[in-house]
Design a protein around this motif. Structure first.
Motif, PDB file in Angstrom:
ATOM      1  N   PHE A 139       0.814  -1.213   0.000  1.00  0.00           N
ATOM      2  CA  PHE A 139       0.000   0.000   0.000  1.00  0.00           C
ATOM      3  C   PHE A 139       0.853   1.272   0.000  1.00  0.00           C
ATOM      4  CE2 PHE A 139      -2.186  -3.472   2.091  1.00  0.00           C
ATOM      5  CZ  PHE A 139      -3.404  -3.494   1.425  1.00  0.00           C
ATOM      6  N   LEU A 140       2.051   1.171   0.557  1.00  0.00           N
ATOM      7  CA  LEU A 140       2.929   2.337   0.610  1.00  0.00           C
ATOM      8  C   LEU A 140       3.421   2.718  -0.777  1.00  0.00           C
ATOM      9  CD1 LEU A 140       4.200   4.299   2.637  1.00  0.00           C
ATOM     10  CD2 LEU A 140       6.157   2.734   2.806  1.00  0.00           C
ATOM     11  N   ALA A 141       3.727   1.729  -1.601  1.00  0.00           N
ATOM     12  CA  ALA A 141       4.235   2.013  -2.944  1.00  0.00           C
ATOM     13  C   ALA A 141       3.243   2.827  -3.777  1.00  0.00           C
ATOM     14  CB  ALA A 141       4.626   0.720  -3.658  1.00  0.00           C
ATOM     15  N   PRO A 142       1.979   2.407  -3.901  1.00  0.00           N
ATOM     16  CA  PRO A 142       1.057   3.239  -4.691  1.00  0.00           C
ATOM     17  C   PRO A 142       0.811   4.610  -4.080  1.00  0.00           C
ATOM     18  CG  PRO A 142      -0.107   1.384  -3.677  1.00  0.00           C
ATOM     19  CD  PRO A 142       1.352   1.132  -3.511  1.00  0.00           C
ATOM     20  N   PHE A 143       0.841   4.703  -2.746  1.00  0.00           N
ATOM     21  CA  PHE A 143       0.697   6.013  -2.115  1.00  0.00           C
ATOM     22  C   PHE A 143       1.855   6.925  -2.502  1.00  0.00           C
ATOM     23  CE2 PHE A 143       1.974   8.701   1.546  1.00  0.00           C
ATOM     24  CZ  PHE A 143       0.966   9.648   1.433  1.00  0.00           C
ATOM     25  N   PHE A 144       3.080   6.394  -2.483  1.00  0.00           N
ATOM     26  CA  PHE A 144       4.232   7.182  -2.911  1.00  0.00           C
ATOM     27  C   PHE A 144       4.062   7.643  -4.358  1.00  0.00           C
ATOM     28  CE2 PHE A 144       7.722   5.448   0.172  1.00  0.00           C
ATOM     29  CZ  PHE A 144       7.136   6.150   1.207  1.00  0.00           C
ATOM     30  N   MET A 145       3.607   6.743  -5.230  1.00  0.00           N
ATOM     31  CA  MET A 145       3.461   7.103  -6.635  1.00  0.00           C
ATOM     32  C   MET A 145       2.404   8.191  -6.824  1.00  0.00           C
ATOM     33  SD  MET A 145       5.826   5.376  -7.857  1.00  0.00           S
ATOM     34  CE  MET A 145       6.737   3.826  -7.902  1.00  0.00           C
ATOM     35  N   GLN A 146       1.305   8.097  -6.094  1.00  0.00           N
ATOM     36  CA  GLN A 146       0.294   9.141  -6.169  1.00  0.00           C
ATOM     37  C   GLN A 146       0.838  10.469  -5.646  1.00  0.00           C
ATOM     38  OE1 GLN A 146      -3.054   7.310  -4.061  1.00  0.00           O
ATOM     39  NE2 GLN A 146      -4.150   7.182  -5.999  1.00  0.00           N
ATOM     40  N   SER A 147       1.665  10.397  -4.624  1.00  0.00           N
ATOM     41  CA  SER A 147       2.244  11.616  -4.062  1.00  0.00           C
ATOM     42  C   SER A 147       3.190  12.284  -5.050  1.00  0.00           C
ATOM     43  CB  SER A 147       2.980  11.297  -2.754  1.00  0.00           C
ATOM     44  OG  SER A 147       2.086  10.802  -1.768  1.00  0.00           O
ATOM     45  N   VAL A 148       3.938  11.484  -5.795  1.00  0.00           N
ATOM     46  CA  VAL A 148       4.824  12.052  -6.824  1.00  0.00           C
ATOM     47  C   VAL A 148       4.004  12.803  -7.871  1.00  0.00           C
ATOM     48  CG1 VAL A 148       6.385  11.484  -8.728  1.00  0.00           C
ATOM     49  CG2 VAL A 148       6.692  10.377  -6.509  1.00  0.00           C
ATOM     50  N   ALA A 149       2.940  12.161  -8.371  1.00  0.00           N
ATOM     51  CA  ALA A 149       2.112  12.801  -9.395  1.00  0.00           C
ATOM     52  C   ALA A 149       1.471  14.079  -8.862  1.00  0.00           C
ATOM     53  CB  ALA A 149       1.037  11.823  -9.874  1.00  0.00           C
ATOM     54  N   THR A 150       1.009  14.048  -7.611  1.00  0.00           N
ATOM     55  CA  THR A 150       0.408  15.240  -7.008  1.00  0.00           C
ATOM     56  C   THR A 150       1.447  16.347  -6.864  1.00  0.00           C
ATOM     57  OG1 THR A 150      -1.192  13.899  -5.780  1.00  0.00           O
ATOM     58  CG2 THR A 150      -0.797  16.126  -4.978  1.00  0.00           C
ATOM     59  N   ALA A 151       2.636  15.984  -6.411  1.00  0.00           N
ATOM     60  CA  ALA A 151       3.698  16.977  -6.226  1.00  0.00           C
ATOM     61  C   ALA A 151       4.061  17.645  -7.546  1.00  0.00           C
ATOM     62  CB  ALA A 151       4.926  16.321  -5.606  1.00  0.00           C
ATOM     63  N   PHE A 152       4.102  16.882  -8.623  1.00  0.00           N
ATOM     64  CA  PHE A 152       4.395  17.468  -9.930  1.00  0.00           C
ATOM     65  C   PHE A 152       3.273  18.404 -10.357  1.00  0.00           C
ATOM     66  CE2 PHE A 152       7.311  13.831 -11.658  1.00  0.00           C
ATOM     67  CZ  PHE A 152       8.300  14.232 -10.783  1.00  0.00           C
ATOM     68  N   ASN A 153       2.042  17.937 -10.263  1.00  0.00           N
ATOM     69  CA  ASN A 153       0.935  18.746 -10.730  1.00  0.00           C
ATOM     70  C   ASN A 153       0.769  20.032  -9.924  1.00  0.00           C
ATOM     71  OD1 ASN A 153      -1.499  19.276 -12.317  1.00  0.00           O
ATOM     72  ND2 ASN A 153      -2.569  18.920 -10.397  1.00  0.00           N
ATOM     73  N   CYS A 154       1.091  19.979  -8.638  1.00  0.00           N
ATOM     74  CA  CYS A 154       0.830  21.112  -7.758  1.00  0.00           C
ATOM     75  C   CYS A 154       2.050  21.993  -7.532  1.00  0.00           C
ATOM     76  CB  CYS A 154       0.272  20.606  -6.432  1.00  0.00           C
ATOM     77  SG  CYS A 154      -1.313  19.769  -6.638  1.00  0.00           S
ATOM     78  N   GLY A 155       3.068  21.833  -8.363  1.00  0.00           N
ATOM     79  CA  GLY A 155       4.195  22.741  -8.317  1.00  0.00           C
ATOM     80  C   GLY A 155       5.088  22.590  -7.112  1.00  0.00           C
TER      81      GLY A 155
END
Length: 473
Positions: free
Chosen positions: A300-316
């Motif tokens: 569960f940690l791996a997909p959470f990390f991946m979602q966090s990366v995408a959010t961090a990119f999108n949100c500057g």
């Protein structure tokens, strides 16, 4: 305080300003910096480095035809085959030919993960207490070079974080596990839990409201308010005392600064309508001692990390991220465990397969699961629309490994893959059968894809002074 010129009282002042003043307390408060925009049309805007250790089950990993995803390990990437570039070796059947593909010019010390991104001369000792070891090397990793160069170029408009560094069970065993280093060669800290990510990334972020969906309309509305107020205040300045003029001027300056910050934040977002809060998957990550000890939390940690990366990119928040899966070497728990696959063996253990069928089967399953998490990251990036397509079109993902085959600690045919649209910089959708090629060339190429003028990198036998020309579009 009274408005002391010509009998102008506050109630009169508010009446003459108009109802627009009433909107001021309800403006949302946002923070952020403007991301630097790459001027060259063929440039990647974002990059993710994903490290996985202990090599791969080679017959399962390497595609044997033209499709870069046509193998048991890489098959989950099939929906993105046009955005996959496999940096392969020459093959003898399904096995790599010796000294082909990405190959270090000299054999690094056993299990040394640090060589993957640093391309630096290292001679780090074995240490059974890697949780407290300080594994200093002689230079930075390429992600740090890229991140600091972008921050310097962007100046006051730099992102909130130069880069973000995530690690799943990243420290343990008896060999150095660091991948990321600063200019002085000191290892960089990693975010290792959902709590770390939540507090570090999202502690000061505000989830946008419906007004963010149309950024242009939102900015027009805000600017119109301040333009109107400036005009009305301007006509009243002669009727106010010096102190009142100072107060109003300060207020208008603050309001304009707010608008500027708001504009920058909206400009940072590839999709202004996307939320910038904590991904909902954070709640699914188990934190009990048993799950952490057995590695069950990684599912569960791996997909959470991946979602966090995408959010961090999108949100500057950043343009550069690294994700580490486990650690190399034995000792302790021996790296990652994946009990949801039906067995509890450590990845390091199954990588020393001795050609045994059961260990090779488990080895392949573990490799394939890691690749499935890369595919999940691609899904997250592809789900964010941008003016030019999606976040995935603007991102370079580099999946890399220190070994070719963990059983022999092989130094050649490193199973490394470039993924994503890369801003059109790389020729994806193919598998390259490379002769003996320095992995440092790929690091130089990725830096240049990000618009960072790296012409040489590394030290000693791992140094190189040219990119890998064959992969550039």
């Amino acid at each position: 305080m009274r408005w002391n010129r010509k009998g102008l009282h506050r109630r009169d002042f508010i009446g003459r300003i108009g109802a627009a003043a009433l909107a001021l307390p309800f403006l949302e408060r946002f923070e952020g910096q403007l991301k630097a925009q790459v001027m060259n049309q063929r440039r990647s805007k974002y990059v993710v480095f994903i490290y996985t250790n202990d090599g791969v089950n080679n017959p399962n990993f390497w595609p044997t035809g033209a499709d870069p995803t046509a193998s048991p390990t890489l098959s989950s990437l099939a929906p993105y085959k046009s955005k996959v570039l496999v940096l392969g070796p020459m093959l003898n059947g399904t096995s790599p030919a010796g000294d082909s593909g990405l190959t270090y010019n000299t054999r690094p010390a056993q299990h040394r993960a640090s060589i993957c991104l640093s391309a630096s001369k290292v001679n780090l000792p074995l240490n059974d207490d890697q949780a407290h070891a300080v594994n200093k090397i002689d230079g930075p990793s390429i992600d740090w070079v890229i991140a600091t160069a972008l921050q310097k170029a962007d100046g006051a408009n730099a992102t909130l974080f130069p880069y973000l560094n995530f690690g799943m069970h990243p420290v343990g065993g008896d060999t150095p596990s660091e991948v990321n280093f600063n200019d002085s060669g000191q290892p960089l800290s990693r975010l290792t839990s959902a709590a770390d990510v939540t507090s570090t990334l999202f502690g000061k972020m505000i989830t946008p409201g419906a007004g963010d969906v149309d950024a242009a309309a939102e900015l027009r509305k805000q600017t119109a308010i301040t333009d109107f107020l400036n005009s009305r205040f301007g006509s009243l300045r002669a009727e106010l005392g010096s102190y009142d003029r100072q107060v109003i001027d300060k207020h208008l300056t603050s309001l304009r600064a707010f608008e500027d910050r708001r504009a920058k934040l909206l400009g940072m977002r590839s999709n202004p309508g996307a939320a910038c809060g904590v991904p909902a998957s954070a709640a699914k990550v188990p934190t009990d001692d048993t799950s952490v000890r057995t590695g069950a939390d990684t599912e569960f940690l791996a997909p959470f990390f991946m979602q966090s990366v995408a959010t961090a990119f999108n949100c500057g928040m950043t343009r550069v991220a690294s994700v580490t899966f486990g650690y190399p070497g034995g000792g302790g728990a021996g790296g990652l465990r994946m009990p949801w696959l039906g067995f509890s063996d450590a990845q390091h253990s199954v990588s020393h397969h001795g050609n045994g069928a059961d260990k090779l089967r488990k080895y392949g399953l573990m490799n394939a699961w890691t690749v499935s998490q890369v595919k999940f990251l691609l899904d997250q990036l592809a789900a964010v629309p941008t003016p030019n397509g999606t976040l995935l079109d603007d991102t370079t993902v580099y999946l890399f490994n220190r070994h070719g085959d963990g059983n022999g600690h092989t130094n050649f045919a490193l199973p490394n893959v470039i993924l994503g649209g890369t801003g059109g910089y790389f020729k994806t959708g193919q598998i390259l059968a490379l002769p003996k090629t320095s992995p440092t060339k790929v690091l130089i190429s990725i830096a240049q894809a990000m618009g960072v003028a790296v012409t040489s990198f590394g030290s000693g036998a791992y140094a190189d002074n040219a990119p890998l020309a064959a992969i550039t579009a």
